[in-house]
Design a protein around this motif. Structure first.
Motif, PDB file in Angstrom:
ATOM      1  N   VAL A  19      -0.548   9.571  -2.660  1.00  0.00           N
ATOM      2  CA  VAL A  19      -1.244   8.817  -3.702  1.00  0.00           C
ATOM      3  C   VAL A  19      -0.655   7.415  -3.832  1.00  0.00           C
ATOM      4  CG1 VAL A  19      -1.875   8.817  -6.152  1.00  0.00           C
ATOM      5  CG2 VAL A  19      -1.864  10.944  -4.877  1.00  0.00           C
ATOM      6  N   ASN A  20       0.635   7.265  -3.519  1.00  0.00           N
ATOM      7  CA  ASN A  20       1.262   5.941  -3.604  1.00  0.00           C
ATOM      8  C   ASN A  20       0.575   4.939  -2.672  1.00  0.00           C
ATOM      9  OD1 ASN A  20       2.383   7.403  -1.350  1.00  0.00           O
ATOM     10  ND2 ASN A  20       4.002   5.868  -1.220  1.00  0.00           N
ATOM     11  N   LEU A  21       0.082   5.408  -1.527  1.00  0.00           N
ATOM     12  CA  LEU A  21      -0.621   4.517  -0.604  1.00  0.00           C
ATOM     13  C   LEU A  21      -1.997   4.152  -1.148  1.00  0.00           C
ATOM     14  CD1 LEU A  21       0.302   6.005   2.886  1.00  0.00           C
ATOM     15  CD2 LEU A  21       1.488   4.255   1.537  1.00  0.00           C
ATOM     16  N   ARG A  22      -2.651   5.090  -1.788  1.00  0.00           N
ATOM     17  CA  ARG A  22      -3.961   4.818  -2.391  1.00  0.00           C
ATOM     18  C   ARG A  22      -3.826   3.770  -3.486  1.00  0.00           C
ATOM     19  NH1 ARG A  22      -8.038   3.023  -1.700  1.00  0.00           N
ATOM     20  NH2 ARG A  22      -9.342   2.920  -3.494  1.00  0.00           N
ATOM     21  N   ASP A  23      -2.712   3.853  -4.218  1.00  0.00           N
ATOM     22  CA  ASP A  23      -2.496   2.905  -5.321  1.00  0.00           C
ATOM     23  C   ASP A  23      -2.422   1.464  -4.843  1.00  0.00           C
ATOM     24  OD1 ASP A  23      -2.455   5.027  -7.109  1.00  0.00           O
ATOM     25  OD2 ASP A  23      -0.261   5.122  -7.197  1.00  0.00           O
ATOM     26  N   ILE A  24      -1.920   1.233  -3.632  1.00  0.00           N
ATOM     27  CA  ILE A  24      -1.777  -0.141  -3.140  1.00  0.00           C
ATOM     28  C   ILE A  24      -2.835  -0.520  -2.103  1.00  0.00           C
ATOM     29  CG2 ILE A  24       0.698  -0.203  -3.622  1.00  0.00           C
ATOM     30  CD1 ILE A  24       1.175   0.206  -0.600  1.00  0.00           C
ATOM     31  N   PHE A  25      -3.729   0.400  -1.771  1.00  0.00           N
ATOM     32  CA  PHE A  25      -4.695   0.161  -0.695  1.00  0.00           C
ATOM     33  C   PHE A  25      -5.562  -1.077  -0.931  1.00  0.00           C
ATOM     34  CE2 PHE A  25      -8.855   0.804   1.331  1.00  0.00           C
ATOM     35  CZ  PHE A  25      -8.441   0.811   2.651  1.00  0.00           C
ATOM     36  N   ASP A  26      -6.096  -1.252  -2.131  1.00  0.00           N
ATOM     37  CA  ASP A  26      -6.973  -2.403  -2.390  1.00  0.00           C
ATOM     38  C   ASP A  26      -6.228  -3.718  -2.179  1.00  0.00           C
ATOM     39  OD1 ASP A  26      -9.130  -0.753  -2.963  1.00  0.00           O
ATOM     40  OD2 ASP A  26      -8.668  -0.689  -5.104  1.00  0.00           O
ATOM     41  N   ALA A  27      -4.972  -3.766  -2.622  1.00  0.00           N
ATOM     42  CA  ALA A  27      -4.171  -4.974  -2.423  1.00  0.00           C
ATOM     43  C   ALA A  27      -3.881  -5.197  -0.944  1.00  0.00           C
ATOM     44  CB  ALA A  27      -2.867  -4.876  -3.211  1.00  0.00           C
ATOM     45  N   VAL A  28      -3.645  -4.119  -0.209  1.00  0.00           N
ATOM     46  CA  VAL A  28      -3.387  -4.217   1.236  1.00  0.00           C
ATOM     47  C   VAL A  28      -4.625  -4.754   1.956  1.00  0.00           C
ATOM     48  CG1 VAL A  28      -3.000  -2.852   3.325  1.00  0.00           C
ATOM     49  CG2 VAL A  28      -1.542  -2.504   1.324  1.00  0.00           C
ATOM     50  N   VAL A  29      -5.800  -4.272   1.593  1.00  0.00           N
ATOM     51  CA  VAL A  29      -7.035  -4.762   2.229  1.00  0.00           C
ATOM     52  C   VAL A  29      -7.174  -6.261   1.993  1.00  0.00           C
ATOM     53  CG1 VAL A  29      -9.559  -4.686   2.155  1.00  0.00           C
ATOM     54  CG2 VAL A  29      -8.254  -2.566   2.238  1.00  0.00           C
ATOM     55  N   ARG A  30      -6.934  -6.716   0.766  1.00  0.00           N
ATOM     56  CA  ARG A  30      -7.013  -8.159   0.483  1.00  0.00           C
ATOM     57  C   ARG A  30      -5.980  -8.932   1.307  1.00  0.00           C
ATOM     58  NH1 ARG A  30      -7.841  -6.110  -4.611  1.00  0.00           N
ATOM     59  NH2 ARG A  30      -5.681  -6.443  -5.235  1.00  0.00           N
ATOM     60  N   ALA A  54       2.354  -8.055   8.296  1.00  0.00           N
ATOM     61  CA  ALA A  54       2.140  -8.572   6.938  1.00  0.00           C
ATOM     62  C   ALA A  54       2.348  -7.466   5.892  1.00  0.00           C
ATOM     63  CB  ALA A  54       0.735  -9.165   6.820  1.00  0.00           C
ATOM     64  N   ILE A  55       1.860  -6.274   6.195  1.00  0.00           N
ATOM     65  CA  ILE A  55       2.044  -5.144   5.268  1.00  0.00           C
ATOM     66  C   ILE A  55       3.532  -4.819   5.153  1.00  0.00           C
ATOM     67  CG2 ILE A  55       1.622  -2.677   4.896  1.00  0.00           C
ATOM     68  CD1 ILE A  55      -1.103  -3.123   6.352  1.00  0.00           C
ATOM     69  N   ARG A  56       4.228  -4.755   6.273  1.00  0.00           N
ATOM     70  CA  ARG A  56       5.660  -4.430   6.280  1.00  0.00           C
ATOM     71  C   ARG A  56       6.450  -5.451   5.465  1.00  0.00           C
ATOM     72  NH1 ARG A  56       6.266  -4.580  11.410  1.00  0.00           N
ATOM     73  NH2 ARG A  56       5.331  -2.561  11.729  1.00  0.00           N
ATOM     74  N   GLU A  57       6.087  -6.733   5.593  1.00  0.00           N
ATOM     75  CA  GLU A  57       6.801  -7.779   4.854  1.00  0.00           C
ATOM     76  C   GLU A  57       6.492  -7.724   3.354  1.00  0.00           C
ATOM     77  OE1 GLU A  57       5.823 -11.436   6.799  1.00  0.00           O
ATOM     78  OE2 GLU A  57       7.135 -11.002   8.502  1.00  0.00           O
ATOM     79  N   ALA A  58       5.261  -7.395   3.013  1.00  0.00           N
ATOM     80  CA  ALA A  58       4.870  -7.351   1.599  1.00  0.00           C
ATOM     81  C   ALA A  58       5.370  -6.095   0.901  1.00  0.00           C
ATOM     82  CB  ALA A  58       3.349  -7.448   1.473  1.00  0.00           C
ATOM     83  N   TYR A  59       5.476  -5.010   1.639  1.00  0.00           N
ATOM     84  CA  TYR A  59       5.875  -3.715   1.068  1.00  0.00           C
ATOM     85  C   TYR A  59       7.035  -3.157   1.894  1.00  0.00           C
ATOM     86  CZ  TYR A  59       1.431  -4.182  -1.293  1.00  0.00           C
ATOM     87  OH  TYR A  59       0.384  -4.645  -2.056  1.00  0.00           O
ATOM     88  N   GLY A  60       8.189  -3.771   1.746  1.00  0.00           N
ATOM     89  CA  GLY A  60       9.361  -3.418   2.536  1.00  0.00           C
ATOM     90  C   GLY A  60       9.880  -2.009   2.330  1.00  0.00           C
ATOM     91  N   ASP A  61       9.480  -1.363   1.236  1.00  0.00           N
ATOM     92  CA  ASP A  61       9.964  -0.007   0.963  1.00  0.00           C
ATOM     93  C   ASP A  61       9.155   1.068   1.682  1.00  0.00           C
ATOM     94  OD1 ASP A  61       7.812  -0.766  -0.683  1.00  0.00           O
ATOM     95  OD2 ASP A  61       8.292   0.774  -2.155  1.00  0.00           O
ATOM     96  N   LEU A  62       8.078   0.700   2.368  1.00  0.00           N
ATOM     97  CA  LEU A  62       7.260   1.686   3.074  1.00  0.00           C
ATOM     98  C   LEU A  62       7.890   2.060   4.407  1.00  0.00           C
ATOM     99  CD1 LEU A  62       3.673   0.212   2.564  1.00  0.00           C
ATOM    100  CD2 LEU A  62       4.756   2.080   1.308  1.00  0.00           C
ATOM    101  N   ILE A  69      -0.391   3.986   8.705  1.00  0.00           N
ATOM    102  CA  ILE A  69      -1.519   4.608   7.990  1.00  0.00           C
ATOM    103  C   ILE A  69      -2.328   3.538   7.275  1.00  0.00           C
ATOM    104  CG2 ILE A  69      -2.122   6.077   6.017  1.00  0.00           C
ATOM    105  CD1 ILE A  69       0.306   7.861   6.875  1.00  0.00           C
ATOM    106  N   LEU A  70      -1.649   2.647   6.563  1.00  0.00           N
ATOM    107  CA  LEU A  70      -2.349   1.590   5.829  1.00  0.00           C
ATOM    108  C   LEU A  70      -3.051   0.619   6.786  1.00  0.00           C
ATOM    109  CD1 LEU A  70       0.177   0.855   2.970  1.00  0.00           C
ATOM    110  CD2 LEU A  70      -2.161   1.701   2.711  1.00  0.00           C
ATOM    111  N   THR A  71      -2.399   0.281   7.896  1.00  0.00           N
ATOM    112  CA  THR A  71      -3.012  -0.634   8.868  1.00  0.00           C
ATOM    113  C   THR A  71      -4.302  -0.026   9.427  1.00  0.00           C
ATOM    114  OG1 THR A  71      -0.833  -1.511   9.471  1.00  0.00           O
ATOM    115  CG2 THR A  71      -2.647  -1.940  10.990  1.00  0.00           C
ATOM    116  N   SER A  72      -4.232   1.226   9.817  1.00  0.00           N
ATOM    117  CA  SER A  72      -5.415   1.896  10.375  1.00  0.00           C
ATOM    118  C   SER A  72      -6.523   2.022   9.343  1.00  0.00           C
ATOM    119  CB  SER A  72      -5.046   3.291  10.883  1.00  0.00           C
ATOM    120  OG  SER A  72      -4.130   3.194  11.919  1.00  0.00           O
TER     121      SER A  72
END
Length: 88
Positions: A19-30, A54-62, A69-72
């Protein structure tokens, strides 16, 4: 456990495990949307590497798996919703 309403209005259990990934998904898409815009590929190749970076840099704790998963998912979302698709 959370639930959602199916198309008939009946509550169904949440199927997502992360669920933690779903919570940030919209921001990741943007965040990665510019990488999937028409004409931004590198010599016709995908820019998934740069989107993941870009995702790794923005969300270093992932974890790397969560970044993948988020990239795909973001790439699929952009394809299915016309983001980055060349006009026909």
């Amino acid at each position: 456990m959370s639930a959602y309403l199916d198309p008939t209005g009946i509550p169904q259990p949440e199927r997502r495990k992360q669920v933690n990934l779903r919570d940030i998904f919209d921001a990741v898409v943007r965040l990665v949307e510019p990488y999937y815009q028409h004409g931004t590929g590198l010599n016709g190749h995908s820019t998934d590497f740069w989107a993941a970076k870009a995702i790794r840099e923005a969300y270093g704790d992932l974890s790397s798996q969560e970044v993948q998963i988020l990239t795909s998912a973001a790439a699929r979302y952009c394809r299915e919703h016309g983001v980055g698709v060349a006009p026909r």
